[in-house]
Design an enzyme around this catalytic site. Structure first.
Site, PDB file in Angstrom:
ATOM      1  N   THR A   1       0.831  -1.205   0.000  1.00  0.00           N
ATOM      2  CA  THR A   1       0.000   0.000   0.000  1.00  0.00           C
ATOM      3  C   THR A   1       0.865   1.254   0.000  1.00  0.00           C
ATOM      4  O   THR A   1       0.571   2.229  -0.707  1.00  0.00           O
ATOM      5  CB  THR A   1      -0.939   0.003   1.213  1.00  0.00           C
ATOM      6  OG1 THR A   1      -1.736  -1.185   1.197  1.00  0.00           O
ATOM      7  CG2 THR A   1      -1.855   1.214   1.201  1.00  0.00           C
TER       8      THR A   1
ATOM      9  N   LYS B   1      -8.286  -1.412  -4.760  1.00  0.00           N
ATOM     10  CA  LYS B   1      -7.932  -2.489  -3.829  1.00  0.00           C
ATOM     11  C   LYS B   1      -9.092  -3.475  -3.939  1.00  0.00           C
ATOM     12  O   LYS B   1     -10.034  -3.450  -3.142  1.00  0.00           O
ATOM     13  CB  LYS B   1      -7.789  -1.935  -2.411  1.00  0.00           C
ATOM     14  CG  LYS B   1      -7.470  -2.987  -1.350  1.00  0.00           C
ATOM     15  CD  LYS B   1      -6.016  -3.365  -1.337  1.00  0.00           C
ATOM     16  CE  LYS B   1      -5.733  -4.334  -0.176  1.00  0.00           C
ATOM     17  NZ  LYS B   1      -4.327  -4.747  -0.125  1.00  0.00           N
TER      18      LYS B   1
ATOM     19  N   GLY C   1      -2.934  -5.809  -5.115  1.00  0.00           N
ATOM     20  CA  GLY C   1      -3.389  -7.137  -4.744  1.00  0.00           C
ATOM     21  C   GLY C   1      -3.459  -7.300  -3.240  1.00  0.00           C
ATOM     22  O   GLY C   1      -3.078  -6.421  -2.470  1.00  0.00           O
TER      23      GLY C   1
ATOM     24  N   ASN D   1      11.794  -2.102  -0.608  1.00  0.00           N
ATOM     25  CA  ASN D   1      11.245  -1.326   0.504  1.00  0.00           C
ATOM     26  C   ASN D   1      11.883  -1.802   1.803  1.00  0.00           C
ATOM     27  O   ASN D   1      11.662  -2.926   2.243  1.00  0.00           O
ATOM     28  CB  ASN D   1       9.723  -1.505   0.569  1.00  0.00           C
ATOM     29  CG  ASN D   1       9.092  -0.636   1.636  1.00  0.00           C
ATOM     30  OD1 ASN D   1       9.555   0.474   1.891  1.00  0.00           O
ATOM     31  ND2 ASN D   1       8.043  -1.131   2.266  1.00  0.00           N
TER      32      ASN D   1
END
Length: 240
Positions: free
Chosen positions: A19, A40, A119, A178
């Site tokens: 997200t 979403k 997803g 990330n």
């Protein structure tokens, strides 16, 4: 007017920043002058506010997008319990119908220049007895962006996920590193290894390496993402 672009965001696991990265991409697309919307399609975990059920991930996507989709299009399936969607759906008497999501996506494409579809969980999370998240990406016909949560074990997780994506015939448009574990040793070395392997095996470029942020700021993170590189990949993958 050019046809709208769209991409499917998946990750190496749950809670690794899909997200966050999706929201950062939305900020980047908006900065590039595009009308950017987000979906979403399946969200597990809801709270009630002002008489309506909502989802925190969907709220974050709405906040980052510059085109607001109706809730029924943005999230066709909102499940109340925060658990594996096929289990929650069965308990709540909901059939997670991929065709419904494809129809919602078609309508979203009429409202924006680029649609980010996030997803649920990882790429092989079941949606029903015989269908999973990868099947949804195939039905939508979208190139994939892989979010890699940089922590111990991420190399194997990322390469296995990339193999699963390729096995379905889906193009891997790129990946994002990330950093979810700020104390991870040799994080840069892990990212360099993945950069070489994913480029060599899947021709998937690194779109950006995001520093650990507390609190997270998708807008700030968007400056570390190569949105133009991604847009070029999406245009190359678009149907002719």
């Amino acid at each position: 007017m050019s046809a709208p672009l769209s991409l499917f965001v998946t990750g190496t696991d749950t809670e690794i920043g899909k997200t966050f990265v999706s929201a950062a991409l939305l900020h980047g697309f908006a900065r590039a002058g595009l009308r950017a919307a987000a979906m979403k399609p399946v969200a597990a975990g809801a709270y009630e506010r002002d008489g309506a059920w909502r989802n925190e991930d969907a709220d974050q996507l709405d906040a980052a997008a510059n085109v607001a989709l109706p809730a029924a299009i943005r999230t066709p399936f909102l499940l109340k319990a925060p658990a594996a969607p096929h289990i929650v759906a069965a308990r709540e008497g909901v059939a997670l119908d991929i065709g419904t999501i494809v129809d919602a996506h078609r309508r979203a494409c009429e409202m924006a220049d680029v649609i980010v579809v996030e997803g649920v969980g990882g790429v092989r999370v079941p949606l029903a007895d015989t269908r999973d998240t990868a099947d949804l990406a195939v039905a939508l016909g979208l190139p994939v962006v892989l979010v890699v949560g940089v922590r111990l074990g991420c190399i194997s997780h990322a390469l296995l996920t990339a193999e699963a994506i390729a096995a379905r015939g889906l193009p891997l448009a790129g990946w994002v590193a990330n950093r979810i574990d700020p104390a991870m040793p040799f994080a840069d070395d892990n990212i360099d290894t993945l950069r070489a392997w994913l480029e060599r095996e899947h021709r998937a470029p690194l779109l950006g390496a995001l520093a650990h942020m507390s609190p997270p700021s998708p807008d700030a993170a968007s400056h570390a993402l190569d949105v133009n590189l991604l847009l070029n990949a999406l245009r190359a993958a678009a149907p002719r």
